[in-house]
Design an enzyme around this catalytic site. Sequence first.
Site, PDB file in Angstrom:
ATOM      1  N   GLY A  89      -7.789   2.625   0.327  1.00  0.00           N
ATOM      2  CA  GLY A  89      -9.152   2.750  -0.172  1.00  0.00           C
ATOM      3  C   GLY A  89      -9.230   3.318  -1.581  1.00  0.00           C
ATOM      4  O   GLY A  89      -8.356   3.080  -2.426  1.00  0.00           O
ATOM      5  N   SER A  90     -10.249   4.136  -1.828  1.00  0.00           N
ATOM      6  CA  SER A  90     -10.598   4.543  -3.190  1.00  0.00           C
ATOM      7  C   SER A  90      -9.571   5.418  -3.883  1.00  0.00           C
ATOM      8  O   SER A  90      -9.652   5.614  -5.102  1.00  0.00           O
ATOM      9  CB  SER A  90     -11.946   5.269  -3.182  1.00  0.00           C
ATOM     10  OG  SER A  90     -12.989   4.369  -2.829  1.00  0.00           O
ATOM     11  N   VAL A  91      -8.610   5.983  -3.147  1.00  0.00           N
ATOM     12  CA  VAL A  91      -7.587   6.781  -3.823  1.00  0.00           C
ATOM     13  C   VAL A  91      -6.700   5.906  -4.700  1.00  0.00           C
ATOM     14  O   VAL A  91      -5.918   6.426  -5.518  1.00  0.00           O
ATOM     15  CB  VAL A  91      -6.714   7.547  -2.802  1.00  0.00           C
ATOM     16  CG1 VAL A  91      -7.523   8.621  -2.095  1.00  0.00           C
ATOM     17  CG2 VAL A  91      -6.061   6.605  -1.797  1.00  0.00           C
ATOM     18  N   MET A  92      -6.825   4.586  -4.592  1.00  0.00           N
ATOM     19  CA  MET A  92      -6.070   3.680  -5.459  1.00  0.00           C
ATOM     20  C   MET A  92      -6.774   3.427  -6.793  1.00  0.00           C
ATOM     21  O   MET A  92      -6.167   2.871  -7.718  1.00  0.00           O
ATOM     22  CB  MET A  92      -5.846   2.342  -4.741  1.00  0.00           C
ATOM     23  CG  MET A  92      -5.035   2.430  -3.467  1.00  0.00           C
ATOM     24  SD  MET A  92      -3.344   2.991  -3.726  1.00  0.00           S
ATOM     25  CE  MET A  92      -2.647   1.575  -4.568  1.00  0.00           C
TER      26      MET A  92
END
Length: 573
Positions: free
Chosen positions: A303-306
């Site tokens: 998810g958004s940690v990428m």
Amino acid sequence: MSRDAPNGVTPRRPPPMAPMGRARYIVIMTLVLVGLGLLVGRIVDLHVFDHSFLQGQGDARTLRVDEIPAHRGMITDRHGDPLAISTPVVTLWANPQDLPDDGIQRLRLAQALGQDLDALDARIERYADREFMYLQRRMTPAEAQEVLDLHVPGVHARREYKRYYPAGEVTAQLLGVTNIDDQGQEGLELAYQPYLAGVPGKRRVLKDRRGRLVRDLEVLEDAQPGGDLTLSIDQSLQYMAYRELKKAVDENEADGGTLVMLDADTGEVLAMANQPSYNPNNRAGLDPEGLRNQAIVDVFEPGSVMKPLAMSALLETGKFPPDTVVDTSPGWMVIDGYTIRDVSNNGKLSLAGILRKSSNIGMSKLTLQLDEPRVPQRYRALGFDRAPGTGFPGEATGSVPSPQVWSSSQWAALSYGYGLSVSALQLASAYTAIANHGRRLPPSLLRLSKTPKGEPVIEPAVADRVLGMMDEVVAPGTGARRGMVPGYSVAGKTGTVRKTGSGGYQERTYRALFVGIAPVSDPRIIAVVMIDHPRGDAYYGGAIAAPVFSRVAGNALRLLDVPPDRPSQDDDA
């Protein structure tokens, strides 16, 4: 009539022996005498001239070569504190044919062993036609001596080693376990089995015909102890990380969780905790789910940690100057029939604002302006399509989709962390490139003697710029504010990912994530926190995973004696 014959009976003379009968008799007698002579001669030869043969035959029935167990090497943390040690134990065995039938002696033996008499009798009966059976494996020397003091015929002792893990469940999945024969079965115990096991020795002993030891004669080969293994783990940080992770999982009624902390300068793993766990010193009722080191062997959609990693690829194209603004209104967009949404309508956002607001729309619009797959290329360069190379059994390789199957929606999804799979260790390792001016450091579970050079995968200026953007993400008033650490600057990113099931993405089933680097001025630690399926009212990464990072990072920086770099920073949460 003969005068010698009584009653007038005339005696008959024996017929003369036939010539062939006499010859057969002579031959048989000759063979018997020759055989007897040879036998006597052999006896004389063995007793007078070749007595070593009889001596050898006698020794073969009394002399034995026994194995001397090798002491398994110790596993320690980076400071030499023991994490796995082998302690001497005694195994009791018996020759069932020598065990007494006396009921009193059997009862005393069963009581000393802590076993049921009927069960012991049944086992002895089952092994009645054999000469060996175990009575009790791996007893303490004191417990075994109590049994031996009974002097029950047929009961014998053998020295062995038992593995003991001082940290118990705190390091269980990382270290793994050994089996009852002290051979590695899981984790690092399995990965380094030949190195840790050592080489057993040999000794010549004198035993009686029933296999009982009479006397030790000589050591033929000394046992070579196994090598000691020094891990990169800091036991103090490991305890603290495990405690905070377990607390978060329990408070949020989650299925589990993972925490990985790396040394930002070397890539060494300072702490690696998992939930659920188990006690390796007492495996009764063990849930196999707890055996897996989820941080290394399990993968998930990140998810958004990428987004910071994808942003680094976008910035390197040169197409997006610092003053770039993206209109994310009205908070949703449709690509290939799929609707992409933000949590809210954020309007126009700068590049840093896209990360701060975690805008899927912003990342998608930037990515779709490119003519080549720069984002997936960056993911591969950061190691998301290959095993981390730690040597840990079963480490996951991750997955980045092939370019032949990409559509516009898939290309966009990759930019905000969907459509690929990573492990927590891979994720932490990728962020070493952000913390080290673009150089990615391979993760290590062993303490390193020197700092690795690393692999340049991001332009230094771009890596530093992304680090600054992540610094703005963890600030008062943002969704990641709970990841702040009093006295220290933190660069971080939250993530909240819907889990998949048999029917696709599931409702109200999430993973909450946070990735953090601290302190920003001179990165010392990188940590990834993942909480699996929190069931409370809150499930966002900023609400669930970020506070875990804050507590763990704060304690770690103080334990590592890192000086504060932002003492005036306050959390207005």
